[in-house]
Design an enzyme around this catalytic site. Sequence first.
Site, short mmCIF file in Angstrom:
data_model
loop_
_atom_site.label_atom_id
_atom_site.label_comp_id
_atom_site.label_asym_id
_atom_site.label_seq_id
_atom_site.Cartn_x
_atom_site.Cartn_y
_atom_site.Cartn_z
N ASP A 180 48.65 41.03 32.99
CA ASP A 180 47.73 41.99 33.63
C ASP A 180 46.90 42.76 32.60
O ASP A 180 46.52 43.90 32.83
CB ASP A 180 48.50 43.00 34.52
CG ASP A 180 49.42 42.32 35.50
OD1 ASP A 180 48.95 41.40 36.19
OD2 ASP A 180 50.61 42.68 35.57
N LYS A 191 42.84 39.57 31.43
CA LYS A 191 42.43 38.26 30.92
C LYS A 191 41.29 37.67 31.74
O LYS A 191 40.40 37.02 31.20
CB LYS A 191 43.61 37.28 30.91
CG LYS A 191 44.66 37.61 29.88
CD LYS A 191 45.79 36.60 29.90
CE LYS A 191 46.58 36.64 31.19
NZ LYS A 191 47.32 37.89 31.41
N LYS A 244 38.60 38.82 33.28
CA LYS A 244 37.23 39.17 32.87
C LYS A 244 36.86 38.51 31.56
O LYS A 244 35.76 37.96 31.40
CB LYS A 244 37.11 40.70 32.76
CG LYS A 244 35.86 41.13 32.02
CD LYS A 244 35.72 42.64 31.91
CE LYS A 244 34.72 42.96 30.83
NZ LYS A 244 34.34 44.37 30.76
N ASN A 277 50.47 30.94 39.64
CA ASN A 277 50.75 32.38 39.68
C ASN A 277 49.79 33.15 38.78
O ASN A 277 50.04 34.29 38.44
CB ASN A 277 52.20 32.64 39.23
CG ASN A 277 52.50 32.05 37.86
OD1 ASN A 277 51.72 31.26 37.34
ND2 ASN A 277 53.61 32.42 37.27
N GLY A 331 46.59 34.11 39.25
CA GLY A 331 45.97 35.22 39.98
C GLY A 331 44.73 35.84 39.38
O GLY A 331 44.67 37.04 39.18
N HIS A 332 43.72 35.03 39.09
CA HIS A 332 42.44 35.57 38.63
C HIS A 332 41.50 35.77 39.81
O HIS A 332 41.43 34.94 40.70
CB HIS A 332 41.73 34.59 37.69
CG HIS A 332 42.36 34.49 36.35
ND1 HIS A 332 42.96 35.55 35.71
CD2 HIS A 332 42.46 33.46 35.50
CE1 HIS A 332 43.41 35.15 34.54
NE2 HIS A 332 43.13 33.89 34.40
N THR A 333 40.77 36.85 39.75
CA THR A 333 39.68 37.05 40.71
C THR A 333 38.40 37.02 39.91
O THR A 333 38.24 37.78 38.96
CB THR A 333 39.83 38.41 41.43
OG1 THR A 333 41.10 38.42 42.06
CG2 THR A 333 38.75 38.60 42.47
N THR A 366 58.25 35.11 41.21
CA THR A 366 57.27 35.15 42.30
C THR A 366 57.72 34.27 43.47
O THR A 366 57.05 34.20 44.48
CB THR A 366 55.88 34.68 41.81
OG1 THR A 366 56.03 33.40 41.17
CG2 THR A 366 55.27 35.66 40.84
N ARG A 424 65.01 16.56 32.60
CA ARG A 424 64.57 15.16 32.68
C ARG A 424 64.75 14.55 34.08
O ARG A 424 65.09 13.39 34.23
CB ARG A 424 65.29 14.32 31.61
CG ARG A 424 64.85 14.73 30.23
CD ARG A 424 65.70 14.16 29.16
NE ARG A 424 67.02 14.76 29.19
CZ ARG A 424 67.95 14.55 28.26
NH1 ARG A 424 67.71 13.74 27.26
NH2 ARG A 424 69.12 15.15 28.34
N GLN A 468 49.74 35.08 32.15
CA GLN A 468 50.86 36.01 31.86
C GLN A 468 50.71 36.65 30.47
O GLN A 468 49.59 36.79 29.99
CB GLN A 468 52.19 35.26 32.01
CG GLN A 468 52.31 34.67 33.41
CD GLN A 468 53.35 33.59 33.49
OE1 GLN A 468 53.26 32.57 32.84
NE2 GLN A 468 54.34 33.82 34.31
N THR A 476 59.18 34.64 31.78
CA THR A 476 58.77 33.51 32.59
C THR A 476 59.45 32.25 32.02
O THR A 476 60.16 32.33 31.02
CB THR A 476 57.22 33.41 32.59
OG1 THR A 476 56.83 32.53 33.63
CG2 THR A 476 56.67 32.91 31.26
N LYS A 488 53.76 49.06 42.56
CA LYS A 488 53.30 49.86 41.42
C LYS A 488 53.76 49.25 40.12
O LYS A 488 54.92 48.86 40.00
CB LYS A 488 53.96 51.24 41.51
CG LYS A 488 53.03 52.37 41.86
CD LYS A 488 53.75 53.67 41.59
CE LYS A 488 53.11 54.80 42.34
NZ LYS A 488 53.90 56.03 42.25
P1 GDP Z 1 45.11 39.34 34.06
O1 GDP Z 1 46.35 39.24 34.87
O2 GDP Z 1 45.36 39.60 32.62
O3 GDP Z 1 44.15 38.23 34.30
O4 GDP Z 1 44.43 40.67 34.53
P2 GDP Z 1 43.25 40.80 35.58
O5 GDP Z 1 42.12 39.97 35.17
O6 GDP Z 1 43.83 40.64 36.94
O7 GDP Z 1 42.81 42.29 35.32
C1 GDP Z 1 43.45 43.37 35.87
C2 GDP Z 1 42.46 44.33 36.47
O8 GDP Z 1 41.84 45.09 35.47
C3 GDP Z 1 41.34 43.69 37.29
O9 GDP Z 1 41.24 44.40 38.50
C4 GDP Z 1 40.11 43.91 36.43
O10 GDP Z 1 38.95 44.06 37.18
C5 GDP Z 1 40.45 45.18 35.70
N1 GDP Z 1 39.78 45.33 34.41
C6 GDP Z 1 39.60 44.39 33.44
N2 GDP Z 1 39.01 44.95 32.36
C7 GDP Z 1 38.80 46.26 32.65
C8 GDP Z 1 38.27 47.38 31.91
O11 GDP Z 1 37.85 47.26 30.76
N3 GDP Z 1 38.27 48.59 32.54
C9 GDP Z 1 38.76 48.76 33.79
N4 GDP Z 1 38.73 49.98 34.31
N5 GDP Z 1 39.28 47.74 34.51
C10 GDP Z 1 39.30 46.52 33.95
#
Ligand code: GDP
Length: 430
Positions: A13, A16, A18, A38, A40-42, A130, A144, A224, A239, A304
């Site tokens: 989290d 990664k 972005k 698992n 989970g990228h958006t 998960t 194996r 991860q 993991t 949380k």
């Molecule tokens: P991953 O599991 O490492 O791929 O983490 P994610 O890509 O799901 O990122 C976690 C959250 O942090 C997402 O909702 C992103 O939009 C947010 N995020 C990423 N970079 C930044 C940042 O520089 N600032 C803020 N405020 N949020 C960020």
Amino acid sequence: MANVVVVGAQWGDEGKGKIVDWLSERADVIARFQGGHNAGHTLVVDGEVYKLSLLPSGIVRGGKLSVIGNGVVLDPWHLVKEIAQLRGQGVTITPETLMIAENTPLILPIHGELDRAREEQTSVARIGTTGRGIGPAYEDKVGRRAIRVADLADPATLEARVDRALVHHDALRRGLGLEPVDRDALIAALQEVAPTVLEYAAPVWKVLDEKRRAGRRILFEGAQGSLLDIDFGTYPFVTSSNVIAGQAATGTGMGPGAIDFVLGIVKAYTTRVGEGPFPAELKDADGQRLGERGREFGTVTGRKRRCGWFDAVLVRQTCATSGVNGIALTKLDVLDGFETLKICTGYDLDGERIDYLPTAADAQARCVPVYEEMPGWSQSTEGARSWNDLPAEAIKYVRRVEELIRCPVALLSTSPEREDTILVTDPFED
Ligand code: GDP
């Protein structure tokens, strides 16, 4: 030309998604090398929201090759679903744009059942999986008795592989009070899904070798975080695969020399989901505030995340175990408005100062973080795109992080928006 590996340098989290998206625009090939569905990228591309959990991020961009390496465990039914969902959003997926390594082990429905049955047993501490069968699929690979993509092509091989796996699984299931596996139904289900998987099957090691020789840029997309690595993570709360950068080589079939730059993704503070040691965890108002400002809630579960100040000990360690060349420091903006910031620079273990996380669980539990304080900043750093946009205290904080982890910042992220990034070093050009 350089090939870049992206790894999470904490407990996942780190943001990664972005950074991988930012880099994948500059890459020709995007390859996953560990984990399962698992990740989970958006991704948001031109206003369209894509949810990926198995396919590499490059899939939503035209003209790129996306690769699933042998280090991944593949749920074929999930693959079919994810492809259909993306096609529904207008994404083109063909055997030219998606390749799956023939030696990739499959996740079967019995793996998920096993995951869940074990987690329901209260006699041992929960690992917090998960429940998608990823761990049991890796167990079968090492045992194996896995069914791999190539096995789907020949009915006789497939039956023999299933029979081999079931000798083990039926014995295990008896012990857990589960019904024996319906062999014929499992084989029929695999045969039904086989054509879709086989359409994308390829000797990935060979394709990647050719791409590299042709000077193409390869981005290895880790999922991860390094502290969840099966060997170097906080075992057993980890993991089931290697997560650290070396896995990019073994998980795709390239030599370690094919990796030119390792980019560690590092959050400007620390979070952890679920169980396991976390020395710098904050259970006070500061921890609460980090969680709220950083929106530290699980995307699927809403649970949380545990939060703490930046732990330089852990990141120095993961930068070493992954051979990180530069970091992308994310979520700096979450620290805006704190009067004072703390950084964990070492641990006190039974009165002795140590500079790494010990391996023994009891010693980890006794580690008391040693903090250094730094002045915070009241201005907003959100959306900053150059060093000039940052207050002096924020720059000092970043510099101190670099010094403590012994690794330079290559990218700095100041908001979820892709363009809100300060580029120091382009990993592909370094
Ligand atoms: P991953 O599991 O490492 O791929 O983490 P994610 O890509 O799901 O990122 C976690 C959250 O942090 C997402 O909702 C992103 O939009 C947010 N995020 C990423 N970079 C930044 C940042 O520089 N600032 C803020 N405020 N949020 C960020």
